[in-house]
Each structure stands twice: as C-alpha cells, then as structure tokens.
Motif scaffolding. Structure first.
Motif, PDB file in Angstrom:
ATOM      1  N   PRO A   1     -10.272   5.970   3.409  1.00  0.00           N
ATOM      2  CA  PRO A   1     -11.116   6.653   4.416  1.00  0.00           C
ATOM      3  C   PRO A   1     -12.397   7.195   3.895  1.00  0.00           C
ATOM      4  O   PRO A   1     -12.383   7.968   2.947  1.00  0.00           O
ATOM      5  CB  PRO A   1     -10.249   7.790   4.825  1.00  0.00           C
ATOM      6  N   ARG A   2     -13.575   7.104   4.653  1.00  0.00           N
ATOM      7  CA  ARG A   2     -14.781   7.468   4.295  1.00  0.00           C
ATOM      8  C   ARG A   2     -14.826   9.165   4.205  1.00  0.00           C
ATOM      9  O   ARG A   2     -15.641   9.516   3.236  1.00  0.00           O
ATOM     10  CB  ARG A   2     -15.835   6.856   5.319  1.00  0.00           C
ATOM     11  N   TRP A   3     -14.336   9.712   5.277  1.00  0.00           N
ATOM     12  CA  TRP A   3     -14.344  11.098   5.175  1.00  0.00           C
ATOM     13  C   TRP A   3     -13.877  11.832   3.962  1.00  0.00           C
ATOM     14  O   TRP A   3     -14.106  12.760   3.467  1.00  0.00           O
ATOM     15  CB  TRP A   3     -13.515  11.623   6.280  1.00  0.00           C
ATOM     16  N   ALA A   4     -12.785  11.137   3.235  1.00  0.00           N
ATOM     17  CA  ALA A   4     -12.326  11.552   2.148  1.00  0.00           C
ATOM     18  C   ALA A   4     -13.016  10.965   0.688  1.00  0.00           C
ATOM     19  O   ALA A   4     -12.523  11.661  -0.547  1.00  0.00           O
ATOM     20  CB  ALA A   4     -10.859  11.089   1.816  1.00  0.00           C
ATOM     21  N   PHE A   5     -14.016  10.338   0.958  1.00  0.00           N
ATOM     22  CA  PHE A   5     -14.585  10.095  -0.559  1.00  0.00           C
ATOM     23  C   PHE A   5     -15.363  10.801  -1.169  1.00  0.00           C
ATOM     24  O   PHE A   5     -15.078  10.934  -2.512  1.00  0.00           O
ATOM     25  CB  PHE A   5     -15.761   8.658   0.052  1.00  0.00           C
ATOM     26  N   PRO A   6     -15.785  11.945  -0.444  1.00  0.00           N
ATOM     27  CA  PRO A   6     -16.389  13.105  -1.642  1.00  0.00           C
ATOM     28  C   PRO A   6     -15.442  13.857  -2.423  1.00  0.00           C
ATOM     29  O   PRO A   6     -15.648  13.944  -3.521  1.00  0.00           O
ATOM     30  CB  PRO A   6     -17.019  14.070  -0.545  1.00  0.00           C
ATOM     31  N   LEU A   7     -14.168  13.991  -1.664  1.00  0.00           N
ATOM     32  CA  LEU A   7     -13.010  14.589  -2.275  1.00  0.00           C
ATOM     33  C   LEU A   7     -12.275  13.728  -3.355  1.00  0.00           C
ATOM     34  O   LEU A   7     -12.091  14.057  -4.341  1.00  0.00           O
ATOM     35  CB  LEU A   7     -11.943  15.057  -1.282  1.00  0.00           C
ATOM     36  N   ILE A   8     -12.293  12.435  -3.116  1.00  0.00           N
ATOM     37  CA  ILE A   8     -11.683  11.371  -4.186  1.00  0.00           C
ATOM     38  C   ILE A   8     -12.763  11.310  -5.320  1.00  0.00           C
ATOM     39  O   ILE A   8     -12.427  11.150  -6.342  1.00  0.00           O
ATOM     40  CB  ILE A   8     -11.570   9.989  -3.355  1.00  0.00           C
ATOM     41  N   SER A   9     -14.108  11.239  -4.938  1.00  0.00           N
ATOM     42  CA  SER A   9     -15.179  11.071  -6.118  1.00  0.00           C
ATOM     43  C   SER A   9     -14.977  12.521  -7.218  1.00  0.00           C
ATOM     44  O   SER A   9     -14.823  11.968  -8.090  1.00  0.00           O
ATOM     45  CB  SER A   9     -16.452  11.287  -5.696  1.00  0.00           C
ATOM     46  N   MET A  10     -14.975  13.438  -6.368  1.00  0.00           N
ATOM     47  CA  MET A  10     -14.835  14.755  -7.320  1.00  0.00           C
ATOM     48  C   MET A  10     -13.543  14.949  -8.147  1.00  0.00           C
ATOM     49  O   MET A  10     -13.495  15.319  -9.384  1.00  0.00           O
ATOM     50  CB  MET A  10     -14.875  16.112  -6.384  1.00  0.00           C
ATOM     51  N   LEU A  11     -12.372  14.581  -7.417  1.00  0.00           N
ATOM     52  CA  LEU A  11     -11.009  14.615  -8.289  1.00  0.00           C
ATOM     53  C   LEU A  11     -11.126  13.367  -9.500  1.00  0.00           C
ATOM     54  O   LEU A  11     -10.504  13.680 -10.682  1.00  0.00           O
ATOM     55  CB  LEU A  11     -10.071  14.200  -7.323  1.00  0.00           C
TER      56      LEU A  11
ATOM     57  N   LEU B   1       0.815  -1.308  -0.038  1.00  0.00           N
ATOM     58  CA  LEU B   1      -0.067   0.151   0.021  1.00  0.00           C
ATOM     59  C   LEU B   1       1.096   1.186  -0.033  1.00  0.00           C
ATOM     60  O   LEU B   1       1.943   1.244   0.814  1.00  0.00           O
ATOM     61  CB  LEU B   1      -0.882   0.161   1.050  1.00  0.00           C
ATOM     62  N   GLY B   2       0.439   2.262  -0.796  1.00  0.00           N
ATOM     63  CA  GLY B   2       0.842   3.652  -0.736  1.00  0.00           C
ATOM     64  C   GLY B   2       0.182   4.485   0.065  1.00  0.00           C
ATOM     65  O   GLY B   2      -0.142   4.040   1.290  1.00  0.00           O
ATOM     66  N   SER B   3      -0.085   5.789  -0.491  1.00  0.00           N
ATOM     67  CA  SER B   3      -0.709   6.653   0.397  1.00  0.00           C
ATOM     68  C   SER B   3      -2.164   6.158   0.536  1.00  0.00           C
ATOM     69  O   SER B   3      -2.929   5.974  -0.392  1.00  0.00           O
ATOM     70  CB  SER B   3      -0.657   7.896  -0.449  1.00  0.00           C
ATOM     71  N   PRO B   4      -2.885   6.346   1.510  1.00  0.00           N
ATOM     72  CA  PRO B   4      -4.079   6.014   1.993  1.00  0.00           C
ATOM     73  C   PRO B   4      -5.013   6.921   1.199  1.00  0.00           C
ATOM     74  O   PRO B   4      -6.261   6.534   1.098  1.00  0.00           O
ATOM     75  CB  PRO B   4      -4.358   6.071   3.525  1.00  0.00           C
ATOM     76  N   LEU B   5      -4.661   8.093   0.678  1.00  0.00           N
ATOM     77  CA  LEU B   5      -5.488   8.929   0.124  1.00  0.00           C
ATOM     78  C   LEU B   5      -5.546   8.946  -1.250  1.00  0.00           C
ATOM     79  O   LEU B   5      -6.277   9.601  -1.955  1.00  0.00           O
ATOM     80  CB  LEU B   5      -5.220  10.495   0.600  1.00  0.00           C
ATOM     81  N   ARG B   6      -4.634   8.315  -1.912  1.00  0.00           N
ATOM     82  CA  ARG B   6      -4.633   7.932  -3.259  1.00  0.00           C
ATOM     83  C   ARG B   6      -5.290   6.432  -3.536  1.00  0.00           C
ATOM     84  O   ARG B   6      -4.484   5.510  -3.115  1.00  0.00           O
ATOM     85  CB  ARG B   6      -3.199   8.206  -3.850  1.00  0.00           C
ATOM     86  N   VAL B   7      -6.366   6.579  -4.384  1.00  0.00           N
ATOM     87  CA  VAL B   7      -6.868   5.361  -4.303  1.00  0.00           C
ATOM     88  C   VAL B   7      -6.193   4.068  -4.971  1.00  0.00           C
ATOM     89  O   VAL B   7      -6.021   3.000  -4.435  1.00  0.00           O
ATOM     90  CB  VAL B   7      -8.207   5.413  -5.237  1.00  0.00           C
TER      91      VAL B   7
ATOM     92  N   LEU C   1     -11.046  15.547 -17.965  1.00  0.00           N
ATOM     93  CA  LEU C   1      -9.990  15.856 -18.450  1.00  0.00           C
ATOM     94  C   LEU C   1      -9.343  15.183 -19.622  1.00  0.00           C
ATOM     95  O   LEU C   1      -9.032  15.465 -20.939  1.00  0.00           O
ATOM     96  CB  LEU C   1      -8.978  16.582 -17.607  1.00  0.00           C
ATOM     97  N   LEU C   2      -9.276  13.870 -19.327  1.00  0.00           N
ATOM     98  CA  LEU C   2      -8.985  12.730 -20.091  1.00  0.00           C
ATOM     99  C   LEU C   2      -9.747  12.583 -21.471  1.00  0.00           C
ATOM    100  O   LEU C   2      -9.303  12.459 -22.479  1.00  0.00           O
ATOM    101  CB  LEU C   2      -8.796  11.452 -19.514  1.00  0.00           C
ATOM    102  N   LEU C   3     -11.078  13.100 -21.071  1.00  0.00           N
ATOM    103  CA  LEU C   3     -11.919  12.796 -22.284  1.00  0.00           C
ATOM    104  C   LEU C   3     -11.928  13.918 -23.165  1.00  0.00           C
ATOM    105  O   LEU C   3     -12.000  13.768 -24.576  1.00  0.00           O
ATOM    106  CB  LEU C   3     -13.466  13.018 -21.624  1.00  0.00           C
ATOM    107  N   ALA C   4     -11.574  15.146 -22.774  1.00  0.00           N
ATOM    108  CA  ALA C   4     -11.261  16.389 -23.584  1.00  0.00           C
ATOM    109  C   ALA C   4      -9.831  16.339 -24.158  1.00  0.00           C
ATOM    110  O   ALA C   4      -9.677  17.210 -24.913  1.00  0.00           O
ATOM    111  CB  ALA C   4     -11.415  17.670 -22.772  1.00  0.00           C
ATOM    112  N   GLY C   5      -9.336  15.161 -23.895  1.00  0.00           N
ATOM    113  CA  GLY C   5      -7.773  14.971 -24.326  1.00  0.00           C
ATOM    114  C   GLY C   5      -6.794  16.254 -23.598  1.00  0.00           C
ATOM    115  O   GLY C   5      -5.847  16.573 -24.226  1.00  0.00           O
TER     116      GLY C   5
END
Length: 281
Positions: free
Chosen positions: A257-267, A140-146, A274-278
């Motif tokens: 972490p559940r508390w980070a889920f909204p931020l993870i989702s938005m990111l 495992l790496g950073s717990p905030l990077r999925v 951005l990938l879709l737009a190239g």
C-alpha cells in the motif's frame, strides 16, 4: 512449441556445465519442443562462457561486466532473446539446478494443458539432496510486511500460487514480451517475486507443478551472511549494490500500500542500521 531459455552464470564453471548438460538432456526428451538457450556469463574469470560454448556450441553466449548479478544477467539474456522473438514461452533456469530428466516432459505437457484454457505460468519446485523443498512458489502473507510470503510446495496436482522462485519457471511468451521481461530496476534479488506478482495483477495465474523438477541446494541466506560478516562486509551487504535499499524500496512501492510506504521505509532503514551495528538478527 518454441521457447527461449534464459540463464545467467558467474565463476562456477563445473556447476554451470553440469546444469546446462542436465537442461539440454531434459529438453531433448520433450516432444515437439524447439528451444534456444541464451546464457549470460557475467565476466567469469574461470572461463565459464568459453567452456559452455565449446561443449554446447548451439548456446548463444553473451558476456557481462561482472556487475550484472542474477536479475541483471537474466535481463541481458532476455534482451539477446528478443532479437529472435516472438517465442511461445520463456524458461527461466538457474544453472545450479540438476534436473530430473524424466520429469521435464511431463512438466512440459502440464504447461501446455494449463495454457489451452488461459495463459498461465508453471513453476518447478526444487529439493535438496535430502528431499526437502528449497525453492518453489509462494502465497502472499500480510500486505504490510514487504517480504511476508508463505511457501507453496508440490502436491498431487498443480497448485495455485501468487509468485515464485525462478529456478525453473515456464512463462507464456506473449505476456513476458509485453511486460519487457524482468523489471530492470532489480540487480539481484526480488525480480522473480516481482514478476509473479505483476503476472497475477495482469490476470496471468501461476501454479506449482505437482512434483519437484530437480535438485538445487539452498543458498546461504543473506541474513546469515550479514550476521557472520565484519562491519565492512555488513555495510556492503546492507547498503551497497546489489543488496542496497533501492531494490527493496522499489519492490515495496510497486506491491505494498502506497500510504504505508513512509513507515515501511523508516522501519527498513532502522532495521538495517541495527543489523550494521550487530544489535539485531
């Protein structure tokens, strides 16, 4: 020792036949091993399942809809194996692995030795034709990077890892049956990584075997397919089955972490747009 081997395949009959032949020869070289192979042909148009059954009549072949993909196919294979349970262990096998026949009996012995003390998962690493490790275990790496994982490669003895690629992985039967196999929420990606993390949380450690067990060339990464595709292809790869947001969100909800889920989702949504737009790599 009685094991169930789970395999799924789709439209690469020569690769699958070579992989099954390699698998059978390798397992036959193991002492006191009773195995049964459960293969799901996910609606191949090239007759893969028919040819497997013709050349290896002892393999139990099921046919999928063409929409199962890797995780769905392995889940279907587990369902077929459940009718013959319990098993001492389950072997998850990718049909494009060309096994080193001489190494598998030693792998089997190492698994038995590890499990004398405590139920443990043993991961077989794979290499490409140049000898570079392509699939193995992860820390495992950073717990905030999925999806932040550091690869664990073979060394001189079994080395602990947090999770793994399931190209060739032997799993204690009781644990695998109790958790119901792979999580059916996944269609293609994440299911093997998820399984390793679930096992760790339940006290079942994973180890990478000390030597590569076979050759398996690295698949083209998804981000490369996205970068090279047109708008329609990028949309399908980013937002449609089986690579869409649902499996990613499910994985993040379970293992970050559940508390980070909204931020993870938005990111993640922003990154995919951005990938879709190239505009991003």
């Amino acid at each position: 020792m009685r094991i169930a081997v789970l395999v799924t395949c789709f439209n690469r009959v020569d690769v699958t036949l070579r992989g099954i032949d390699s698998l059978v020869r390798s397992l036959n070289a193991c002492a006191e091993l009773d195995y049964k192979i459960f293969l799901v042909d996910d609606g191949s148009s090239d007759g893969t399942g028919v040819q497997v059954k013709r050349l290896f009549p002892f393999v139990e072949v099921s046919v999928g809809s063409g929409e199962l993909y890797w995780s769905g196919g392995m889940t279907r294979a587990f369902r077929a194996a459940s009718a013959h349970a319990p098993f001492d262990a389950y072997l998850l096998f990718n049909d494009d692995v060309d096994l080193f026949e001489v190494e598998i009996p030693r792998f089997h012995t190492t698994y038995q030795r590890l499990n004398e003390a405590h139920p443990s998962i043993l991961v077989g690493a794979c290499v490409d034709l140049r000898g570079n490790v392509t699939y193995a275990g992860f820390r495992l790496g950073s717990p905030l990077r999925v999806l932040d994982f550091k690869r664990v490669e073979p060394v001189d003895s079994p080395v602990p890892c947090d999770t793994f690629n399931a190209n060739f992985v032997l799993i204690p039967g009781r644990f695998f049956e109790e958790v119901g196999g792979l999580d059916p929420a996944y269609s293609h990606s994440y299911a093997d990584i998820d399984l390793g993390l679930v096992a760790g949380k339940l006290g079942v450690p994973s180890f990478v075997y000390e030597l590569p067990v076979g050759v398996c060339e690295k698949n083209v990464p998804l981000n490369v397919k996205i970068r090279l595709g047109g708008m329609r292809d990028r949309w399908k790869l980013l937002f449609r089955h089986p690579y869409g947001l649902g499996p990613y969100f499910h994985f993040a909800w379970k293992h970050r972490p559940r508390w980070a889920f909204p931020l993870i989702s938005m990111l993640q949504i922003s990154k995919r747009l951005l990938l879709l737009a190239g505009l991003s790599r």
